[in-house]
Design an enzyme around this catalytic site. Structure first.
Site, PDB file in Angstrom:
ATOM      1  N   ARG A 169       6.546  53.343 -88.770  1.00  0.00           N
ATOM      2  CA  ARG A 169       7.172  52.899 -87.145  1.00  0.00           C
ATOM      3  C   ARG A 169       8.541  53.102 -87.062  1.00  0.00           C
ATOM      4  O   ARG A 169       8.897  52.184 -86.093  1.00  0.00           O
ATOM      5  CB  ARG A 169       6.851  51.249 -86.211  1.00  0.00           C
ATOM      6  CG  ARG A 169       4.939  51.204 -86.297  1.00  0.00           C
ATOM      7  CD  ARG A 169       4.172  52.279 -85.307  1.00  0.00           C
ATOM      8  NE  ARG A 169       2.972  51.687 -84.470  1.00  0.00           N
ATOM      9  CZ  ARG A 169       1.947  52.578 -85.129  1.00  0.00           C
ATOM     10  NH1 ARG A 169       2.416  52.830 -86.176  1.00  0.00           N
ATOM     11  NH2 ARG A 169       0.965  52.317 -84.767  1.00  0.00           N
ATOM     12  N   SER A 239       0.921  48.614 -78.805  1.00  0.00           N
ATOM     13  CA  SER A 239       1.513  47.051 -79.479  1.00  0.00           C
ATOM     14  C   SER A 239       2.988  47.075 -78.273  1.00  0.00           C
ATOM     15  O   SER A 239       3.581  47.738 -79.242  1.00  0.00           O
ATOM     16  CB  SER A 239       1.457  47.575 -81.019  1.00  0.00           C
ATOM     17  OG  SER A 239      -0.190  48.129 -81.193  1.00  0.00           O
ATOM     18  N   GLU A 335       8.208  47.034 -80.351  1.00  0.00           N
ATOM     19  CA  GLU A 335       7.437  48.311 -81.029  1.00  0.00           C
ATOM     20  C   GLU A 335       7.961  49.071 -80.144  1.00  0.00           C
ATOM     21  O   GLU A 335       9.745  49.542 -80.152  1.00  0.00           O
ATOM     22  CB  GLU A 335       6.505  48.328 -81.282  1.00  0.00           C
ATOM     23  CG  GLU A 335       6.353  49.760 -81.455  1.00  0.00           C
ATOM     24  CD  GLU A 335       5.011  50.221 -81.629  1.00  0.00           C
ATOM     25  OE1 GLU A 335       3.924  49.976 -82.229  1.00  0.00           O
ATOM     26  OE2 GLU A 335       3.921  51.086 -80.766  1.00  0.00           O
TER      27      GLU A 335
HETATM   28  P1  FAD Z   1       8.911  57.942 -75.043  1.00  0.00           P
HETATM   29  O1  FAD Z   1       7.793  56.134 -74.690  1.00  0.00           O
HETATM   30  O2  FAD Z   1       9.505  58.266 -73.897  1.00  0.00           O
HETATM   31  O3  FAD Z   1      10.198  57.196 -75.824  1.00  0.00           O
HETATM   32  C1  FAD Z   1       9.952  56.322 -76.816  1.00  0.00           C
HETATM   33  C2  FAD Z   1      11.126  57.293 -78.002  1.00  0.00           C
HETATM   34  O4  FAD Z   1      11.558  57.998 -78.287  1.00  0.00           O
HETATM   35  C3  FAD Z   1      12.606  56.304 -76.800  1.00  0.00           C
HETATM   36  O5  FAD Z   1      13.266  56.181 -77.448  1.00  0.00           O
HETATM   37  C4  FAD Z   1      13.187  58.080 -76.335  1.00  0.00           C
HETATM   38  O6  FAD Z   1      14.531  57.974 -76.181  1.00  0.00           O
HETATM   39  C5  FAD Z   1      12.328  58.800 -77.789  1.00  0.00           C
HETATM   40  N1  FAD Z   1      12.584  60.455 -77.861  1.00  0.00           N
HETATM   41  C6  FAD Z   1      11.372  60.968 -76.355  1.00  0.00           C
HETATM   42  N2  FAD Z   1      11.595  62.132 -76.476  1.00  0.00           N
HETATM   43  C7  FAD Z   1      11.839  62.429 -77.740  1.00  0.00           C
HETATM   44  C8  FAD Z   1      12.398  63.616 -77.829  1.00  0.00           C
HETATM   45  N3  FAD Z   1      12.188  64.394 -77.544  1.00  0.00           N
HETATM   46  N4  FAD Z   1      14.191  63.575 -78.219  1.00  0.00           N
HETATM   47  C9  FAD Z   1      14.511  62.642 -78.700  1.00  0.00           C
HETATM   48  N5  FAD Z   1      14.357  61.577 -78.662  1.00  0.00           N
HETATM   49  C10 FAD Z   1      13.023  61.583 -78.377  1.00  0.00           C
HETATM   50  N6  FAD Z   1       1.738  54.925 -80.751  1.00  0.00           N
HETATM   51  C11 FAD Z   1       1.312  55.060 -81.970  1.00  0.00           C
HETATM   52  O7  FAD Z   1       2.415  55.070 -82.828  1.00  0.00           O
HETATM   53  N7  FAD Z   1      -0.216  54.569 -81.609  1.00  0.00           N
HETATM   54  C12 FAD Z   1      -0.359  54.627 -81.077  1.00  0.00           C
HETATM   55  O8  FAD Z   1      -1.815  53.849 -81.608  1.00  0.00           O
HETATM   56  C13 FAD Z   1      -0.103  53.730 -80.233  1.00  0.00           C
HETATM   57  N8  FAD Z   1      -1.098  53.914 -78.913  1.00  0.00           N
HETATM   58  C14 FAD Z   1      -0.642  53.319 -78.183  1.00  0.00           C
HETATM   59  C15 FAD Z   1      -1.089  52.939 -76.801  1.00  0.00           C
HETATM   60  C16 FAD Z   1      -1.289  52.879 -75.146  1.00  0.00           C
HETATM   61  C17 FAD Z   1      -2.151  52.705 -74.424  1.00  0.00           C
HETATM   62  C18 FAD Z   1       0.301  52.976 -75.098  1.00  0.00           C
HETATM   63  C19 FAD Z   1       0.391  52.162 -74.011  1.00  0.00           C
HETATM   64  C20 FAD Z   1       1.167  52.759 -76.271  1.00  0.00           C
HETATM   65  C21 FAD Z   1       0.602  53.538 -77.905  1.00  0.00           C
HETATM   66  N9  FAD Z   1       1.172  54.007 -78.864  1.00  0.00           N
HETATM   67  C22 FAD Z   1       1.155  54.421 -80.005  1.00  0.00           C
HETATM   68  C23 FAD Z   1       2.614  54.123 -78.469  1.00  0.00           C
HETATM   69  C24 FAD Z   1       3.316  55.475 -77.462  1.00  0.00           C
HETATM   70  O9  FAD Z   1       2.335  56.280 -77.592  1.00  0.00           O
HETATM   71  C25 FAD Z   1       4.002  56.277 -79.078  1.00  0.00           C
HETATM   72  O10 FAD Z   1       5.664  55.701 -79.057  1.00  0.00           O
HETATM   73  C26 FAD Z   1       4.608  57.664 -78.742  1.00  0.00           C
HETATM   74  O11 FAD Z   1       4.865  58.603 -79.589  1.00  0.00           O
HETATM   75  C27 FAD Z   1       5.604  58.018 -77.516  1.00  0.00           C
HETATM   76  O12 FAD Z   1       5.973  58.722 -76.975  1.00  0.00           O
HETATM   77  P2  FAD Z   1       6.408  59.307 -75.225  1.00  0.00           P
HETATM   78  O13 FAD Z   1       6.647  60.517 -75.220  1.00  0.00           O
HETATM   79  O14 FAD Z   1       6.016  58.496 -74.237  1.00  0.00           O
HETATM   80  O15 FAD Z   1       7.720  58.348 -75.823  1.00  0.00           O
HETATM   81  N1  EPU Z   2      -7.548  41.488 -84.274  1.00  0.00           N
HETATM   82  C1  EPU Z   2      -7.272  39.997 -83.690  1.00  0.00           C
HETATM   83  N2  EPU Z   2      -7.347  40.039 -82.478  1.00  0.00           N
HETATM   84  C2  EPU Z   2      -6.907  40.564 -81.328  1.00  0.00           C
HETATM   85  C3  EPU Z   2      -6.225  42.483 -82.239  1.00  0.00           C
HETATM   86  C4  EPU Z   2      -6.357  42.932 -83.219  1.00  0.00           C
HETATM   87  O1  EPU Z   2      -7.998  39.242 -84.749  1.00  0.00           O
HETATM   88  O2  EPU Z   2      -6.360  40.408 -80.196  1.00  0.00           O
HETATM   89  C5  EPU Z   2      -7.593  42.017 -85.654  1.00  0.00           C
HETATM   90  C6  EPU Z   2      -8.642  42.989 -86.023  1.00  0.00           C
HETATM   91  O3  EPU Z   2      -9.532  42.352 -85.780  1.00  0.00           O
HETATM   92  C7  EPU Z   2      -8.123  43.889 -87.026  1.00  0.00           C
HETATM   93  C8  EPU Z   2      -6.832  43.386 -87.147  1.00  0.00           C
HETATM   94  O4  EPU Z   2      -6.989  42.491 -86.315  1.00  0.00           O
HETATM   95  O5  EPU Z   2      -8.794  42.520 -87.702  1.00  0.00           O
HETATM   96  C9  EPU Z   2      -5.939  44.376 -86.751  1.00  0.00           C
HETATM   97  O6  EPU Z   2      -6.517  45.152 -85.021  1.00  0.00           O
HETATM   98  P1  EPU Z   2      -6.797  46.580 -84.737  1.00  0.00           P
HETATM   99  O7  EPU Z   2      -7.800  47.287 -85.848  1.00  0.00           O
HETATM  100  O8  EPU Z   2      -6.908  46.687 -83.313  1.00  0.00           O
HETATM  101  O9  EPU Z   2      -5.254  47.619 -85.219  1.00  0.00           O
HETATM  102  P2  EPU Z   2      -3.804  47.038 -84.680  1.00  0.00           P
HETATM  103  O10 EPU Z   2      -3.477  46.139 -86.328  1.00  0.00           O
HETATM  104  O11 EPU Z   2      -3.300  45.718 -83.635  1.00  0.00           O
HETATM  105  C10 EPU Z   2      -2.300  49.192 -84.780  1.00  0.00           C
HETATM  106  C11 EPU Z   2      -1.356  49.660 -84.153  1.00  0.00           C
HETATM  107  C12 EPU Z   2      -1.906  50.312 -83.618  1.00  0.00           C
HETATM  108  C13 EPU Z   2      -3.184  51.314 -84.299  1.00  0.00           C
HETATM  109  C14 EPU Z   2      -4.362  50.502 -84.567  1.00  0.00           C
HETATM  110  C15 EPU Z   2      -5.420  51.278 -84.939  1.00  0.00           C
HETATM  111  C16 EPU Z   2       0.535  48.767 -84.796  1.00  0.00           C
HETATM  112  C17 EPU Z   2       1.832  47.532 -84.098  1.00  0.00           C
HETATM  113  N3  EPU Z   2      -0.181  48.964 -84.114  1.00  0.00           N
HETATM  114  O12 EPU Z   2      -2.791  48.027 -84.544  1.00  0.00           O
HETATM  115  O13 EPU Z   2      -0.471  51.135 -82.687  1.00  0.00           O
HETATM  116  O14 EPU Z   2      -3.938  52.359 -82.447  1.00  0.00           O
HETATM  117  O15 EPU Z   2      -3.346  50.295 -85.943  1.00  0.00           O
HETATM  118  O16 EPU Z   2      -4.378  52.162 -86.245  1.00  0.00           O
HETATM  119  O17 EPU Z   2       1.050  49.203 -85.894  1.00  0.00           O
HETATM  120  C18 EPU Z   2       0.450  51.035 -80.792  1.00  0.00           C
HETATM  121  O18 EPU Z   2       1.884  50.985 -81.826  1.00  0.00           O
HETATM  122  O19 EPU Z   2       0.985  51.159 -79.997  1.00  0.00           O
HETATM  123  C19 EPU Z   2      -0.338  51.421 -80.828  1.00  0.00           C
HETATM  124  C20 EPU Z   2      -1.945  50.903 -80.186  1.00  0.00           C
END
Ligand code: FAD
Ligand code: EPU
Length: 344
Positions: A169, A239, A335
């Site tokens: 991250r 997250s 995050e």
């Molecule tokens: P924004 O939210 O618009 O911007 C994020 C940051 O990037 C800001 O600081 C912005 O200034 C900068 N930025 C954006 N575009 C540019 C550009 N072109 N040039 C320079 N800077 C830029 N993230 C994960 O890593 N793993 C996950 O599994 C994950 N799951 C998610 C699930 C949900 C339901 C949600 C809502 C979010 C999740 N995220 C996850 C977080 C998010 O989707 C990612 O961080 C994604 O890359 C953000 O993209 P965005 O276009 O919405 O960026």
């Molecule tokens: N867990 C619990 N209770 C909860 C949530 C999680 O016990 O309420 C336990 C799960 O059972 C599991 C562990 O925690 O043993 C990890 O949970 P999960 O697999 O759901 O993943 P996470 O660590 O909570 C991270 C990323 C997610 C990504 C998933 C899958 C971060 C901050 N978050 O979540 O990314 O999708 O792993 O790789 O690293 C995001 O960054 O926005 C995001 C959604």
């Protein structure tokens, strides 16, 4: 002055441009569909000494009521594929391409490398900022280079992956280059050769056919839909906290009290803990106060029920940080990224 530049919009509503649905307005907004429009937007901000905020899909930001200066979105939407050696396929992607649509497109062409990153919201240009990751894969595993416009000298340049300093991250774009560059294009290398990555949790049990990228993609989408709220229905930013990296000795102390605690030893000796588990253990999953709450199927996700403000969200999140610190001695880091507020 803004009247004389057609692309420049004043007082632009960002309420629908962030997945947490926080009320927000951009003092000035600039939509750049081509690289030269990005350059012009950056020049404009430099000429007026405005703060520059780059916004993608708004799925990882905490927007204040007013975003001062110039808010720019790079909507370059080109994608090209070029065959390389040994099954490699080089993919060039404009910053404005929807990330999930790109994954879908690559999987449909039977290309391997990003199928585990399905259903992550946002645009491709933001993907390197926090080195998006899920289910054992990070964009850093396939990223070759990033093209950008640097606001310090207005020049376009290319950064190789090593120069992006990608971590969990984390990247150079959150540190030295924070608010300095606009990413316009990414270069990825995918492969026609199968390379299933099924080691995360019980992922392997959910995949019908491990030799099919499509089957992995579908399993990931199904798992994510089961536990993550759809931002269009329940606003959230995924997250809200990073998974904390703690010392081996602290992890061992916590494990002796709770042997089933999820923990992931890291190459540098530290141990990554699951922030969702820590919050859950505090009895906070499903907890709601006012306009904000903790998702009842994933305690790492904070949700907005409507009518709330950034200030309320931050104070709600501080209560969670406090509870986890008191129970486990672990400090959670946020995050989603904050954006500066304008003094209008
Ligand atoms: P924004 O939210 O618009 O911007 C994020 C940051 O990037 C800001 O600081 C912005 O200034 C900068 N930025 C954006 N575009 C540019 C550009 N072109 N040039 C320079 N800077 C830029 N993230 C994960 O890593 N793993 C996950 O599994 C994950 N799951 C998610 C699930 C949900 C339901 C949600 C809502 C979010 C999740 N995220 C996850 C977080 C998010 O989707 C990612 O961080 C994604 O890359 C953000 O993209 P965005 O276009 O919405 O960026
Ligand atoms: N867990 C619990 N209770 C909860 C949530 C999680 O016990 O309420 C336990 C799960 O059972 C599991 C562990 O925690 O043993 C990890 O949970 P999960 O697999 O759901 O993943 P996470 O660590 O909570 C991270 C990323 C997610 C990504 C998933 C899958 C971060 C901050 N978050 O979540 O990314 O999708 O792993 O790789 O690293 C995001 O960054 O926005 C995001 C959604």
């Amino acid at each position: 002055m803004p009247d004389s530049i057609p692309e420049l919009q004043a007082d632009h509503d960002l309420g629908h441009a962030n997945t947490l649905a926080l009320p927000s307005r951009a003092e000035r907004f600039w939509l750049a569909r081509r690289e030269c429009d990005v350059v012009r937007g950056v020049e404009l901000a430099n000429r007026h000494d405005w703060d520059l905020t780059v916004l993608g899909g708004g799925s990882n930001v905490l927007l204040p009521p007013v975003v001062g200066g110039l808010t720019l979105r790079a909507e370059l939407d080109d994608v090209s594929f070029m065959a390389g050696e040994g099954g490699a396929v080089h993919v060039e992607v404009g910053a404005g391409v929807n990330w999930h649509a790109l994954v879908q497109r690559c999987v449909a062409r039977e290309l391997w490398g990003i199928e585990n990153l399905a259903l992550i919201p946002g645009l491709a240009g933001a993907a390197p900022i926090q080195n998006i990751g899920a289910y054992g894969v990070e964009i850093g595993d396939v990223l070759d280079w990033v093209e950008l416009v640097d606001r310090r000298d207005g020049q376009r340049r290319q950064l190789r992956r090593e120069a992006c300093e990608l971590g969990y991250r984390d990247s150079v774009f959150k540190r030295e280059l924070a608010n300095q560059v606009v990413i316009t294009r990414l270069g990825l290398t995918l492969s026609t050769r199968p390379s299933p990555k099924l080691g995360y949790g019980a992922l392997g049990d959910r995949v019908a056919d491990p030799s099919s990228a499509q089957a992995i993609f579908e399993a990931i989408c199904a798992i994510r839909r089961e536990k993550l709220p759809d931002p269009l229905v329940t606003p959230n930013a995924g997250s809200f906290f990073k998974n904390p990296l703690v010392s081996r000795s602290l992890a061992d102390r916590l494990l002796s009290a709770a042997p089933s605690m999820p923990h992931y030893p890291q190459p540098d000796g530290r141990v990554k803990l699951a922030a969702g588990w820590l919050i859950d253990q505090c009895g906070l999953r499903g907890f709601r106060e006012g306009a904000f709450g903790i998702h009842d199927r994933q305690a790492l996700v904070l949700v907005h029920f409507g009518g709330g403000s950034l200030e309320e969200l931050l104070s709600f999140s501080e209560r969670i940080v406090g509870a986890v610190r008191a129970a486990f001695g672990v400090v959670l880091e946020r995050e989603p990224r904050g954006i500066q507020t304008a003094a209008l």
